[in-house]
Design a protein around this motif. Structure first.
Motif, PDB file in Angstrom:
ATOM      1  N   LEU A  37      -3.289 -42.001 -28.600  1.00 22.53           N
ATOM      2  CA  LEU A  37      -2.561 -40.784 -28.950  1.00 22.53           C
ATOM      3  C   LEU A  37      -3.519 -39.717 -29.457  1.00 22.53           C
ATOM      4  CD1 LEU A  37       0.339 -42.519 -30.902  1.00 22.53           C
ATOM      5  CD2 LEU A  37       0.492 -41.555 -28.597  1.00 22.53           C
ATOM      6  N   GLN A  38      -3.246 -38.474 -29.110  1.00 22.20           N
ATOM      7  CA  GLN A  38      -4.090 -37.364 -29.557  1.00 22.20           C
ATOM      8  C   GLN A  38      -4.035 -37.207 -31.069  1.00 22.20           C
ATOM      9  OE1 GLN A  38      -4.353 -33.376 -27.454  1.00 22.20           O
ATOM     10  NE2 GLN A  38      -3.023 -32.804 -29.156  1.00 22.20           N
ATOM     11  N   ASN A  39      -2.823 -37.106 -31.604  1.00 24.53           N
ATOM     12  CA  ASN A  39      -2.636 -36.956 -33.048  1.00 24.53           C
ATOM     13  C   ASN A  39      -1.315 -37.589 -33.462  1.00 24.53           C
ATOM     14  OD1 ASN A  39      -4.884 -35.415 -34.204  1.00 24.53           O
ATOM     15  ND2 ASN A  39      -4.204 -33.758 -32.857  1.00 24.53           N
ATOM     16  N   LEU A  40      -1.347 -38.336 -34.551  1.00 21.40           N
ATOM     17  CA  LEU A  40      -0.139 -38.942 -35.106  1.00 21.40           C
ATOM     18  C   LEU A  40      -0.187 -38.801 -36.623  1.00 21.40           C
ATOM     19  CD1 LEU A  40       2.474 -40.628 -34.746  1.00 21.40           C
ATOM     20  CD2 LEU A  40       1.042 -42.684 -34.915  1.00 21.40           C
ATOM     21  N   TYR A  41       0.837 -38.144 -37.168  1.00 27.67           N
ATOM     22  CA  TYR A  41       0.929 -37.931 -38.607  1.00 27.67           C
ATOM     23  C   TYR A  41       2.268 -38.464 -39.115  1.00 27.67           C
ATOM     24  CZ  TYR A  41      -2.863 -34.505 -37.974  1.00 27.67           C
ATOM     25  OH  TYR A  41      -4.042 -33.887 -37.657  1.00 27.67           O
ATOM     26  N   ASN A 189       2.106 -26.655 -32.051  1.00 29.62           N
ATOM     27  CA  ASN A 189       3.170 -27.226 -31.209  1.00 29.62           C
ATOM     28  C   ASN A 189       3.519 -28.669 -31.593  1.00 29.62           C
ATOM     29  OD1 ASN A 189       3.145 -24.829 -29.568  1.00 29.62           O
ATOM     30  ND2 ASN A 189       1.284 -25.628 -28.611  1.00 29.62           N
ATOM     31  N   PRO A 190       3.883 -28.894 -32.845  1.00 29.29           N
ATOM     32  CA  PRO A 190       4.180 -30.264 -33.277  1.00 29.29           C
ATOM     33  C   PRO A 190       5.483 -30.795 -32.684  1.00 29.29           C
ATOM     34  CG  PRO A 190       4.767 -28.712 -34.993  1.00 29.29           C
ATOM     35  CD  PRO A 190       4.075 -27.914 -33.925  1.00 29.29           C
ATOM     36  N   TYR A 191       5.508 -32.092 -32.481  1.00 30.62           N
ATOM     37  CA  TYR A 191       6.716 -32.808 -32.085  1.00 30.62           C
ATOM     38  C   TYR A 191       7.224 -33.566 -33.311  1.00 30.62           C
ATOM     39  CZ  TYR A 191       6.382 -31.947 -27.055  1.00 30.62           C
ATOM     40  OH  TYR A 191       6.368 -31.351 -25.814  1.00 30.62           O
ATOM     41  N   ILE A 192       8.410 -33.190 -33.786  1.00 29.29           N
ATOM     42  CA  ILE A 192       8.994 -33.796 -34.975  1.00 29.29           C
ATOM     43  C   ILE A 192       9.844 -34.988 -34.554  1.00 29.29           C
ATOM     44  CG2 ILE A 192      10.377 -33.397 -37.042  1.00 29.29           C
ATOM     45  CD1 ILE A 192       7.919 -31.579 -36.862  1.00 29.29           C
ATOM     46  N   LEU A 193       9.532 -36.159 -35.101  1.00 24.73           N
ATOM     47  CA  LEU A 193      10.297 -37.372 -34.808  1.00 24.73           C
ATOM     48  C   LEU A 193      10.967 -37.844 -36.090  1.00 24.73           C
ATOM     49  CD1 LEU A 193       7.247 -37.721 -33.213  1.00 24.73           C
ATOM     50  CD2 LEU A 193       8.666 -39.417 -32.065  1.00 24.73           C
ATOM     51  N   ASN A 211      11.741 -19.381 -37.131  1.00 25.13           N
ATOM     52  CA  ASN A 211      11.059 -19.242 -35.833  1.00 25.13           C
ATOM     53  C   ASN A 211       9.839 -20.149 -35.697  1.00 25.13           C
ATOM     54  OD1 ASN A 211      12.857 -17.056 -35.068  1.00 25.13           O
ATOM     55  ND2 ASN A 211      11.666 -15.746 -36.440  1.00 25.13           N
ATOM     56  N   TYR A 212       9.964 -21.385 -36.173  1.00 25.43           N
ATOM     57  CA  TYR A 212       8.879 -22.339 -36.005  1.00 25.43           C
ATOM     58  C   TYR A 212       8.871 -22.851 -34.563  1.00 25.43           C
ATOM     59  CZ  TYR A 212       8.938 -22.613 -41.160  1.00 25.43           C
ATOM     60  OH  TYR A 212       8.902 -22.327 -42.498  1.00 25.43           O
ATOM     61  N   ASP A 213       7.708 -22.969 -33.998  1.00 30.71           N
ATOM     62  CA  ASP A 213       7.571 -23.445 -32.625  1.00 30.71           C
ATOM     63  C   ASP A 213       7.415 -24.965 -32.632  1.00 30.71           C
ATOM     64  OD1 ASP A 213       7.301 -23.567 -29.909  1.00 30.71           O
ATOM     65  OD2 ASP A 213       5.195 -22.948 -29.886  1.00 30.71           O
ATOM     66  N   TRP A 214       8.524 -25.646 -32.892  1.00 28.39           N
ATOM     67  CA  TRP A 214       8.523 -27.099 -32.998  1.00 28.39           C
ATOM     68  C   TRP A 214       9.393 -27.708 -31.909  1.00 28.39           C
ATOM     69  CZ3 TRP A 214       9.814 -27.832 -38.945  1.00 28.39           C
ATOM     70  CH2 TRP A 214       8.781 -27.256 -39.706  1.00 28.39           C
ATOM     71  N   LYS A 215       9.045 -28.925 -31.511  1.00 28.14           N
ATOM     72  CA  LYS A 215       9.865 -29.734 -30.615  1.00 28.14           C
ATOM     73  C   LYS A 215      10.450 -30.892 -31.426  1.00 28.14           C
ATOM     74  CE  LYS A 215       8.330 -27.363 -27.031  1.00 28.14           C
ATOM     75  NZ  LYS A 215       9.182 -26.378 -26.328  1.00 28.14           N
ATOM     76  N   PHE A 216      11.611 -31.381 -30.987  1.00 30.90           N
ATOM     77  CA  PHE A 216      12.307 -32.408 -31.764  1.00 30.90           C
ATOM     78  C   PHE A 216      12.690 -33.610 -30.904  1.00 30.90           C
ATOM     79  CE2 PHE A 216      12.820 -28.653 -34.327  1.00 30.90           C
ATOM     80  CZ  PHE A 216      12.752 -29.123 -35.628  1.00 30.90           C
ATOM     81  N   ILE A 217      12.406 -34.785 -31.447  1.00 25.66           N
ATOM     82  CA  ILE A 217      12.855 -36.046 -30.854  1.00 25.66           C
ATOM     83  C   ILE A 217      13.658 -36.778 -31.917  1.00 25.66           C
ATOM     84  CG2 ILE A 217      12.156 -38.271 -29.893  1.00 25.66           C
ATOM     85  CD1 ILE A 217       9.612 -36.894 -28.863  1.00 25.66           C
ATOM     86  N   GLY A 218      14.939 -37.003 -31.641  1.00 21.15           N
ATOM     87  CA  GLY A 218      15.824 -37.643 -32.607  1.00 21.15           C
ATOM     88  C   GLY A 218      15.990 -39.124 -32.327  1.00 21.15           C
ATOM     89  N   ILE A 219      15.894 -39.927 -33.368  1.00 24.25           N
ATOM     90  CA  ILE A 219      16.068 -41.373 -33.257  1.00 24.25           C
ATOM     91  C   ILE A 219      17.452 -41.716 -33.807  1.00 24.25           C
ATOM     92  CG2 ILE A 219      15.067 -43.628 -33.753  1.00 24.25           C
ATOM     93  CD1 ILE A 219      13.176 -41.655 -32.282  1.00 24.25           C
ATOM     94  N   ILE A 310       4.660 -35.947 -35.273  1.00 24.65           N
ATOM     95  CA  ILE A 310       4.903 -35.954 -36.714  1.00 24.65           C
ATOM     96  C   ILE A 310       6.111 -36.842 -37.001  1.00 24.65           C
ATOM     97  CG2 ILE A 310       5.173 -34.551 -38.782  1.00 24.65           C
ATOM     98  CD1 ILE A 310       2.780 -33.680 -37.038  1.00 24.65           C
ATOM     99  N   ILE A 311       5.883 -38.000 -37.591  1.00 25.04           N
ATOM    100  CA  ILE A 311       6.977 -38.879 -38.007  1.00 25.04           C
ATOM    101  C   ILE A 311       7.430 -38.459 -39.406  1.00 25.04           C
ATOM    102  CG2 ILE A 311       7.574 -41.236 -38.694  1.00 25.04           C
ATOM    103  CD1 ILE A 311       5.687 -42.251 -36.532  1.00 25.04           C
TER     104      ILE A 311
END
Length: 329
Positions: A37-41, A189-193, A211-219, A310-311
Motif C-alpha cells: 500500500l502507498q499510505n495507510l494511516y 485525496n484521502p480515502y476515509i474508511l 469542501n474537503y476533497d475526500w473519498k469515503f468507503i463505508g463498512i 485513512i482508517i
C-alpha cells in the motif's frame, strides 16, 4: 458555501469538553509495506477519554442537550458487546445523570468486558433474551414508562433523531482535526474508511460543509442501521441549523462494504487483522468494527495500493475481553 459562517454557526452549538486533546493520526507503515500500500494511516479515536471510542465525542454534544431539556437520566439500548453502554454509563455517572441500559441478546451472557463495566456504572442493566431483543422498541417503551412513574425523566436516546444529528455534528470536529493533520502530513485525496454510523456521517457532512476533497468507503457492520433515514435526518436538520442545502447521494460513497451478516462475529480474517495490528503497529483494534475495516483493506490491497487510506478507529478496546476465547491466544 461560506465556510467561515458555517464554522461560526457550528461553534455556537452547546458542547461539553470531554476530550481535551487532538487524537493522533498514526502511520501504519509496517502493514502498508507488507501489503503493497502507498499510505495507510489510522485516526486514533480509540485514545479518547473514558476508555476510548467515538462515544466520547458524541457525549460532548449530547450532554448539553440533555441538561438544557430538563432530563435527569438516560435510557439507552444496545447490544451486549456494544461500546456505547460503557462510555455512556461512565460519563453519566461523572455528570450526575442516572443511566439505565437495555442490552440485547445478553441473557445468560458471562459478566465480563462490556457487560461488567456497564453494570458497575449503570443504575440498572436489563439483559434481554432473544424474544425481547426482537421486540426491543416495545420493551424500551415499557421501561421508559416505569421510570417516569418513579420520578425519573429519562431521555430515550435509542433512535432519537436529535441525538442522531448531534452525534454526526460531533464528528465535524474530528473532520476538522483530520483536515489539519492531512495538511501537516501533506496527504492529498484521502480515502476515509469508517464503520457506517454517525461518525462516518459526521465526517461526510464535514467534507460537504467545508469542501474537503475526500473519498469515503463505508463498512456496514449492522443490518438495521437504516442509513437512508439517518441521511435524511441530517439533511433536514443541517438545513435548519446552517441554512444551506446538504444533499447526500450514492455518489458520496466510493464503496459500501457489507459485513452485517456477521455482526458481532469474528471471522478468521478478522482475528488475523487484530493480531497483525497489535504485533506490527502496537494497536488494539476493536473486534466489533475496526478490525473489519482493516480486514477490508487487506482483502482489497491490490485495488487500493495507490490510495492514501485513512482508517477511523472508533472503538473501545474493552470489547476485546468479549472475544478472548474466539482469538485462541
Amino acid at each position: 458555501m461560506n465556510t467561515s459562517k458555517i464554522l461560526k454557526k457550528y461553534k455556537t452549538i452547546p458542547k461539553y469538553n470531554l476530550l481535551n486533546y487532538i487524537t493522533p493520526l498514526q502511520n501504519l507503515d509496517k502493514i502498508a509495506r507488507q501489503f503493497g500500500l502507498q499510505n495507510l494511516y489510522v485516526k486514533r479515536d480509540d485514545l479518547t477519554n473514558f476508555l476510548g471510542g467515538e462515544e466520547v465525542r458524541f457525549y460532548e454534544y449530547i450532554l448539553p442537550y440533555i441538561k438544557s431539556n430538563g432530563y435527569n437520566s438516560i435510557l439507552n439500548v444496545n447490544d451486549y458487546h456494544s461500546n456505547d453502554g460503557i462510555v455512556g454509563s461512565m460519563i453519566s455517572k461523572k455528570h450526575d445523570l442516572d443511566y439505565f441500559l437495555i442490552t440485547k441478546n445478553a441473557a445468560h451472557k458471562h459478566t465480563s468486558g462490556n457487560i461488567l463495566i456497564c453494570k458497575l456504572f449503570s443504575n440498572e442493566v436489563h439483559s434481554l433474551n432473544e424474544f425481547w431483543s426482537s421486540n426491543i422498541d416495545d420493551y424500551a417503551k415499557r421501561v421508559e414508562s416505569d421510570l417516569k412513574k418513579n420520578n425519573f425523566n429519562p431521555i430515550l436516546i435509542h433512535k432519537n433523531e436529535d441525538v442522531i444529528f448531534l452525534k454526526s455534528l460531533a464528528y465535524i470536529n474530528a473532520g476538522m482535526e483530520l483536515n489539519a493533520q492531512f495538511e501537516t502530513k501533506k496527504i492529498k485525496n484521502p480515502y476515509i474508511l469508517c464503520t457506517l454510523n454517525e461518525s462516518f456521517l459526521g465526517l461526510l457532512l464535514a467534507s460537504k460543509l467545508f469542501n474537503y476533497d475526500w473519498k469515503f468507503i463505508g463498512i456496514q457492520i449492522e443490518s438495521n442501521i437504516n442509513l437512508e433515514k439517518k441521511l435524511k435526518i441530517i439533511e433536514t436538520k443541517s438545513k435548519q441549523l446552517f441554512n444551506i442545502d446538504i444533499i447526500f447521494s450514492s455518489k458520496d460513497f466510493e464503496e459500501k462494504y457489507d459485513v452485517s451478516n456477521d455482526y458481532g462475529v469474528l471471522s478468521e480474517k478478522n482475528k488475523q487483522a487484530i493480531l497483525l495490528a497489535s504485533e506490527k503497529e502496537n494497536i488494539l483494534l476493536n473486534p466489533l468494527n475496526d478490525c473489519k475495516t482493516l480486514t477490508y483493506v487487506i482483502e482489497n490491497a491490490k485495488k487500493l495500493s495507490d490510495k492514501n487510506l485513512i482508517i477511523i478507529n472508533t472503538g473501545t478496546n474493552v470489547s476485546i475481553y468479549n472475544y478472548l476465547q474466539n482469538l485462541n491466544l
